[in-house]
Design a protein around this motif. Structure first.
Motif, PDB file in Angstrom:
ATOM      1  N   ASP A  78     -14.500  -8.769  53.065  1.00  0.00           N
ATOM      2  CA  ASP A  78     -14.640 -10.001  53.848  1.00  0.00           C
ATOM      3  C   ASP A  78     -16.062 -10.125  54.402  1.00  0.00           C
ATOM      4  N   HIS A  79     -16.333 -11.242  55.025  1.00  0.00           N
ATOM      5  CA  HIS A  79     -17.599 -11.468  55.706  1.00  0.00           C
ATOM      6  C   HIS A  79     -17.291 -12.004  57.097  1.00  0.00           C
ATOM      7  N   ARG A 114     -23.326  -8.533  50.012  1.00  0.00           N
ATOM      8  CA  ARG A 114     -22.479  -9.629  50.487  1.00  0.00           C
ATOM      9  C   ARG A 114     -22.829 -10.037  51.918  1.00  0.00           C
ATOM     10  N   LEU A 115     -23.502  -9.170  52.667  1.00  0.00           N
ATOM     11  CA  LEU A 115     -23.853  -9.471  54.057  1.00  0.00           C
ATOM     12  C   LEU A 115     -25.207 -10.152  54.187  1.00  0.00           C
ATOM     13  N   GLY A 127     -24.823 -14.529  52.806  1.00  0.00           N
ATOM     14  CA  GLY A 127     -23.621 -13.739  52.608  1.00  0.00           C
ATOM     15  C   GLY A 127     -22.598 -14.418  51.724  1.00  0.00           C
TER      16      GLY A 127
END
Length: 356
Positions: A78-79, A114-115, A127
């Motif tokens: 997740d983010h 992803r971040l 992200g």
């Protein structure tokens, strides 16, 4: 049982089943409008393989059983900034065959990217969400020890979401496509996914599946792959097919349902099983089948760009399973993710969202 014991038992069983799978020559496979017959499944081995995956830094999704009765799982990362008010892009990662997921994701660096990576064109909100559906234990048209292992069935090419009937015969959907569909659907239902920016990245056998997936799923905006052989014809594939943008003339052709998906193909000049010429041929096939933007970049062991394959690693368009240099140098390069090019792969995705 310890993780090491499970892994040893899985490996021993894989070798036994692989030997059994070799007792039926590839030429004995029945061909159809969708290529080969569905690859055999083994639910017990699939569970054993999944037990070795930790989804480190993410969570495990395990709410789906495919039509073979095999439980399927995925890792989701997740983010913290994703919300229904501010949805983020989604990257789907399809792993290579044989090796567990965790190590492959660690190679790519996607969990960290992803971040920070900008896939939306808004550097103020970087992200993305990351989803990694897991494959299953099945037989492959690859040499030992990859003849039976975790992997994706790229050889049975009934990619519709429901069964199809051809010449009075019913063909069920490809269960791996269905599993990927399910987990993407699940993440989308959260309401936090930017629907114009669902991308897919694949590695090796997962890259082959990525090419097929993006040619048959219109919600995928773009794809980037590393070291993926041609999913329509490679090595001992008993029923190769040529992708076409029109109705198939015979069982030697497969009509793709989509031609507007941009694809970035990255591979080595000396790659596993002498696959460099095969990957070049795949790019030509994608263009001939109507793919609007099929780019390729060849790299040497130092990740420097090249224009030509290393012919010492094989010149056969469908690969060279027994070429010594391909087995040594090619395998070594294949197993090294091109980390200096990950940012370029992500840039390619960012540049190709779906049209509004």
């Amino acid at each position: 049982m310890s993780r090491s014991s499970v892994g040893a038992a899985a490996f021993a069983a894989a070798l036994l089943l692989c030997a059994q799978s070799l007792s039926t020559p590839a030429q004995a496979q029945a061909c159809s409008a969708f290529g080969n017959t569905p690859r055999p499944h083994n639910a017990m081995m699939t569970r054993a393989g999944y037990s070795l995956v930790r989804c480190k830094g993410g969570s495990r999704l395990a709410d789906y059983t495919d039509d073979n009765g095999t439980p399927r799982q995925a890792c989701f990362y997740d983010h913290p900034d994703a919300s229904s008010a501010h949805p983020l892009p989604l990257v789907v990662f399809l792993q290579a065959s044989f090796a567990p997921l965790d190590g492959q994701l660690a190679k790519t660096g996607l969990v960290d990217h992803r971040l920070t990576a900008d896939l939306s064109g808004d550097p103020q909100r970087p992200g993305f969400l990351l989803l990694a559906p897991m494959p299953r234990f099945t037989t492959h048209f690859y040499p030992l020890p990859n003849g039976f292992s975790l992997g994706w069935d790229v050889w049975y090419r009934q990619f519709a979401a429901s069964a199809r009937e051809v010449a009075g015969l019913r063909y069920a959907p490809n269960v791996d496509f269905a599993a990927i569909d399910h987990f993407i659907d699940r993440v989308i239902r959260s309401g936090r996914v930017d629907g114009r920016r669902i991308f897919i990245v694949g590695y090796s056998n997962g890259a082959s599946m990525t090419v097929e997936y993006v040619q048959h799923r219109p919600r995928i905006a773009a794809a980037a792959t590393y070291s993926g052989p041609n999913p329509y014809a490679f090595l001992d594939d008993a029923c190769p097919q040529r992708p076409v943008a029109v109705a198939a003339a015979d069982d030697g052709e497969l009509a793709v349902t989509r031609t507007d998906a941009p694809v970035f193909l990255l591979h080595r000049d000396c790659d596993v099983y002498g696959s460099c010429p095969n990957m070049q041929a795949m790019q030509e096939q994608l263009i001939q089948s109507g793919t609007a933007d099929a780019r390729t970049q060849m790299l040497d062991r130092a990740q420097q760009p090249l224009q030509n394959c290393d012919h010492a690693c094989g010149t056969e368009v469908n690969g060279s399973a027994f070429n010594l240099k391909a087995r040594l140098t090619g395998t070594a390069g294949h197993n090294e993710w091109p980390d200096e090019w990950t940012a370029r792969m992500l840039q390619f995705l960012r540049e190709h969202p779906l049209a509004p």
